[in-house]
Design a protein around this motif. Structure first.
Motif, PDB file in Angstrom:
ATOM      1  N   SER A  22      -4.237  -2.679  -1.636  1.00 25.03           N
ATOM      2  CA  SER A  22      -5.506  -3.374  -1.413  1.00 25.03           C
ATOM      3  C   SER A  22      -5.946  -4.116  -2.669  1.00 25.03           C
ATOM      4  O   SER A  22      -6.380  -5.275  -2.609  1.00 25.03           O
ATOM      5  N   ALA A  25      -3.780  -7.181  -3.209  1.00 20.18           N
ATOM      6  CA  ALA A  25      -4.195  -8.307  -2.377  1.00 20.18           C
ATOM      7  C   ALA A  25      -5.400  -9.022  -2.988  1.00 20.18           C
ATOM      8  O   ALA A  25      -5.492 -10.254  -2.946  1.00 20.18           O
ATOM      9  N   ALA A  46       6.997  -0.891   5.594  1.00 23.59           N
ATOM     10  CA  ALA A  46       5.627  -1.113   6.072  1.00 23.59           C
ATOM     11  C   ALA A  46       4.737  -1.663   4.961  1.00 23.59           C
ATOM     12  O   ALA A  46       3.867  -2.504   5.203  1.00 23.59           O
ATOM     13  N   GLU A  49       6.051  -5.513   4.145  1.00 17.72           N
ATOM     14  CA  GLU A  49       5.977  -6.556   5.174  1.00 17.72           C
ATOM     15  C   GLU A  49       4.783  -7.499   5.026  1.00 17.72           C
ATOM     16  O   GLU A  49       4.952  -8.723   5.100  1.00 17.72           O
ATOM     17  N   PRO A  50       3.535  -7.003   4.816  1.00 15.74           N
ATOM     18  CA  PRO A  50       2.401  -7.942   4.730  1.00 15.74           C
ATOM     19  C   PRO A  50       2.505  -8.908   3.556  1.00 15.74           C
ATOM     20  O   PRO A  50       1.850  -9.953   3.554  1.00 15.74           O
ATOM     21  N   PHE A  51       3.312  -8.559   2.559  1.00 13.54           N
ATOM     22  CA  PHE A  51       3.428  -9.390   1.355  1.00 13.54           C
ATOM     23  C   PHE A  51       4.721 -10.207   1.340  1.00 13.54           C
ATOM     24  O   PHE A  51       4.975 -10.935   0.379  1.00 13.54           O
TER      25      PHE A  51
END
Length: 223
Positions: A22, A25, A46, A49-51
């Protein structure tokens, strides 16, 4: 400071990693997550993946990536020293979740190794960067003569919040390794350059979900 984002590898994708991800980000574009590492590959994937980052089972694989300039170590305490030293040996800066190591000798060895090659080595002491502590430090000179400092930390857990908590032996310690770094860092912060003359500590275990202590009291005498 470089104009390009600093390439980061996250080692350890368990409970505390969510807070680091967090923060990462929020630090965009200063940092860019290049790789994640965890013995549970699904957990590493997991987190990655968002990055758009790569995921690995071992830290060695991540350290080989030329884009990785720094390593954030959020693994179980017992791994901190070895992993931080591996990062330094690979020429990477390192931010290590507290405690930075499990013994004073290990912490000193890490500090000397990082200093010798001019790398940044830092411990993840989140409390000292919070607004309450920052405000206190700003106003500390106006409070008069400091006579004593008391730190109380109380949290209820109905069982281990991370699997490795349950495996910590009484000799290795649990709550002292989880909470004492925060308390001791704060006390040393307000004490400045003074070091304690004496340290007394007692611990007990009340919860059956783990082997090591879940309650502790420390008394430090300063000059």
């Amino acid at each position: 400071m470089t104009s390009e984002p600093i390439g980061l590898a996250l080692v350890g994708c368990g409970r505390i990693s969510a807070a680091h991800l967090s923060a990462l980000a929020d630090c965009n574009p200063l940092f860019r997550l290049i790789a994640t590492v965890d013995p549970d590959l699904q957990a590493a994937q997991a987190a990655a993946e968002p990055f758009g980052a790569k995921s690995f089972l071992t830290m060695t694989e991540a350290l080989r990536l030329p884009d990785v300039e720094a390593v954030l170590i959020a693994s179980p305490n017992a791994l901190h020293f070895e992993q931080a030293m591996s990062a330094i040996d690979a020429g990477k800066h390192a931010l290590v979740e507290k405690p930075i190591a499990e013994t004073g000798a290990q912490a000193l060895a890490l500090a000397k190794a990082a200093e010798a090659v001019e790398l940044v080595l830092a411990a993840g002491h989140t409390f000292r960067h919070g607004p309450a502590v920052q405000s206190l430090m700003e106003h500390l000179p106006t409070f008069g003569k400091l006579m004593s400092v008391e730190v109380s930390q109380c949290v209820f857990w109905d069982g281990p919040q991370a699997p490795w908590w349950a495996d910590r032996s009484p000799v290795e310690g649990l709550i002292l390794s989880l909470f004492a770094p925060h308390a001791l860092d704060f006390v040393q912060l307000v004490m400045g350059k003074e070091d304690p003359l004496r340290v007394h500590a007692e611990a007990a275990r009340h919860q059956s979900g783990w082997q090591a202590e879940d309650e502790a009291m420390m008394l430090l005498a300063y000059p």
